[in-house]
Design a protein around this motif. Structure first.
Motif, short mmCIF file in Angstrom:
data_model
loop_
_atom_site.label_atom_id
_atom_site.label_comp_id
_atom_site.label_asym_id
_atom_site.label_seq_id
_atom_site.Cartn_x
_atom_site.Cartn_y
_atom_site.Cartn_z
N LYS A 4 6.25 1.37 -9.82
CA LYS A 4 6.93 2.07 -8.34
C LYS A 4 6.38 3.54 -8.40
O LYS A 4 7.28 3.86 -10.15
CB LYS A 4 8.27 1.61 -7.99
N GLY A 5 5.98 4.49 -8.14
CA GLY A 5 6.53 5.43 -8.43
C GLY A 5 4.78 6.00 -8.56
O GLY A 5 4.74 7.58 -8.31
N THR A 6 4.02 4.88 -8.61
CA THR A 6 2.44 5.54 -8.71
C THR A 6 1.68 5.62 -7.18
O THR A 6 2.15 4.39 -6.40
CB THR A 6 2.13 4.79 -9.93
N SER A 7 0.12 6.14 -7.55
CA SER A 7 0.31 5.92 -5.58
C SER A 7 -1.43 4.86 -5.92
O SER A 7 -1.19 4.26 -4.37
CB SER A 7 -0.84 6.94 -6.26
N LEU A 8 -0.84 4.49 -7.11
CA LEU A 8 -1.75 3.19 -7.17
C LEU A 8 -1.14 1.66 -6.11
O LEU A 8 -1.60 0.89 -6.02
CB LEU A 8 -2.42 2.68 -8.38
N TYR A 9 0.08 1.63 -6.74
CA TYR A 9 1.11 0.87 -6.45
C TYR A 9 1.02 1.16 -4.84
O TYR A 9 1.00 -0.21 -4.61
CB TYR A 9 2.83 1.39 -6.72
N SER A 10 1.55 1.95 -4.33
CA SER A 10 1.05 2.62 -2.96
C SER A 10 0.09 1.87 -1.94
O SER A 10 0.13 1.08 -0.73
CB SER A 10 1.17 3.30 -2.11
N ILE A 11 -1.43 2.14 -2.62
CA ILE A 11 -2.72 1.88 -2.35
C ILE A 11 -2.43 0.34 -2.34
O ILE A 11 -2.74 -0.37 -0.81
CB ILE A 11 -3.26 2.46 -3.31
N LEU A 12 -2.29 -0.52 -3.11
CA LEU A 12 -2.48 -2.01 -3.29
C LEU A 12 -1.31 -2.54 -2.99
O LEU A 12 -1.41 -3.41 -1.82
CB LEU A 12 -2.98 -1.96 -4.68
N THR A 13 -0.37 -2.06 -2.25
CA THR A 13 0.89 -3.02 -1.48
C THR A 13 0.98 -2.61 -0.24
O THR A 13 1.43 -3.44 0.36
CB THR A 13 2.04 -2.56 -2.69
N GLY A 14 0.33 -1.74 0.42
CA GLY A 14 0.31 -0.95 1.89
C GLY A 14 1.81 0.08 1.87
O GLY A 14 2.13 -0.08 3.14
N LYS A 15 3.08 0.04 0.53
CA LYS A 15 4.28 0.65 0.92
C LYS A 15 3.93 1.96 1.52
O LYS A 15 3.33 2.63 1.09
CB LYS A 15 4.75 0.11 -0.24
N CYS A 16 5.53 2.31 2.01
CA CYS A 16 5.57 3.39 2.23
C CYS A 16 4.62 4.73 1.21
O CYS A 16 5.74 4.54 -0.22
CB CYS A 16 7.13 3.88 2.48
N PRO A 17 3.83 5.68 1.24
CA PRO A 17 3.86 6.68 0.06
C PRO A 17 4.95 7.76 -0.40
O PRO A 17 4.36 7.90 -1.01
CB PRO A 17 2.12 7.60 0.75
N LYS A 18 5.99 7.89 0.40
CA LYS A 18 6.54 9.00 0.06
C LYS A 18 7.80 7.69 -0.69
O LYS A 18 8.47 8.36 -2.05
CB LYS A 18 7.27 9.69 1.40
N CYS A 19 8.35 7.07 -0.24
CA CYS A 19 10.01 6.37 -0.65
C CYS A 19 9.12 4.92 -1.73
O CYS A 19 10.03 4.27 -2.16
CB CYS A 19 10.47 5.71 0.35
N HIS A 20 7.12 4.76 -1.17
CA HIS A 20 7.65 3.46 -1.93
C HIS A 20 8.76 1.92 -1.44
O HIS A 20 8.49 0.67 -2.24
CB HIS A 20 7.34 2.93 -3.78
N GLU A 21 9.62 1.63 -0.43
CA GLU A 21 10.29 0.33 -0.23
C GLU A 21 10.28 -0.65 1.01
O GLU A 21 10.18 -1.65 1.30
CB GLU A 21 11.75 1.95 0.47
N GLU A 22 8.90 -0.09 1.66
CA GLU A 22 8.87 -0.81 3.24
C GLU A 22 7.92 -0.66 3.54
O GLU A 22 6.45 0.75 3.33
CB GLU A 22 9.35 -1.13 4.00
N SER A 23 6.88 -1.67 3.84
CA SER A 23 5.32 -1.96 4.46
C SER A 23 5.44 -0.83 5.50
O SER A 23 5.99 -0.09 6.84
CB SER A 23 4.59 -2.80 4.80
N MET A 24 3.79 -0.01 5.41
CA MET A 24 3.59 1.04 6.80
C MET A 24 3.14 -0.43 7.44
O MET A 24 3.10 0.57 8.84
CB MET A 24 2.11 1.57 6.03
N TYR A 25 2.48 -1.33 7.70
CA TYR A 25 1.55 -2.41 7.74
C TYR A 25 2.95 -2.88 9.35
O TYR A 25 3.69 -3.73 8.78
CB TYR A 25 0.70 -3.28 7.95
N THR A 26 3.00 -3.25 9.98
CA THR A 26 3.49 -3.93 10.85
C THR A 26 3.89 -5.46 10.65
O THR A 26 4.67 -6.21 11.16
CB THR A 26 3.55 -3.57 12.89
#
Length: 128
Positions: A4-26
């Motif tokens: 958590k905290g890396t761009s790769l985490y956000s890219i592969l999980t689809g989490k919010c790029p700023k906080c990495h807490e929740e999915s961007m997708y509905t």
């Protein structure tokens, strides 16, 4: 690797790029074809707006081309070089790979695109 905290985490999980807490997708499942690209308006945790401008994700089409080529090359290497399939079978393997993985390629492209513009903020994840 997926820290958590890396761009790769956000890219592969689809989490919010700023906080990495929740999915961007509905919808979490990319194979829910009618809703593959439905994205939340904002993150409910840090309130980051995902659509920075009206046509923001059009740029993801360029990323999608590169990601699609990577999947096609992987299919070629597996079919032709590992299994020594003939050219026709290799072509069919590439086309099938691109069709089967298209929802994932589209989401990955959007994730890469938004992570180019919005970066992780440790304090944003602590605000909630």
């Amino acid at each position: 690797m997926l820290k958590k905290g890396t761009s790769l985490y956000s890219i592969l999980t689809g989490k919010c790029p700023k906080c990495h807490e929740e999915s961007m997708y509905t919808f979490k499942n990319p194979y829910n074809l009618g809703n593959t690209l439905k994205i939340n308006e904002r993150c409910s945790k840090c309130h980051t707006k995902y659509r920075l401008e009206p046509s923001f994700f059009y740029g993801a089409m360029y990323v999608s081309y590169a990601v699609g080529i990577a999947f096609a090359v992987a299919a070629f290497v597996i079919a032709n070089l590992i299994f020594q399939a003939n050219l026709n079978i290799t072509f069919i393997a590439i086309v099938c790979t691109l069709v089967v993985f298209m929802p994932i390629i589209m989401r990955l492209s959007r994730n890469i695109w938004i992570n180019m513009f919005i970066h992780y903020d440790k304090s944003a994840s602590k605000k909630h």
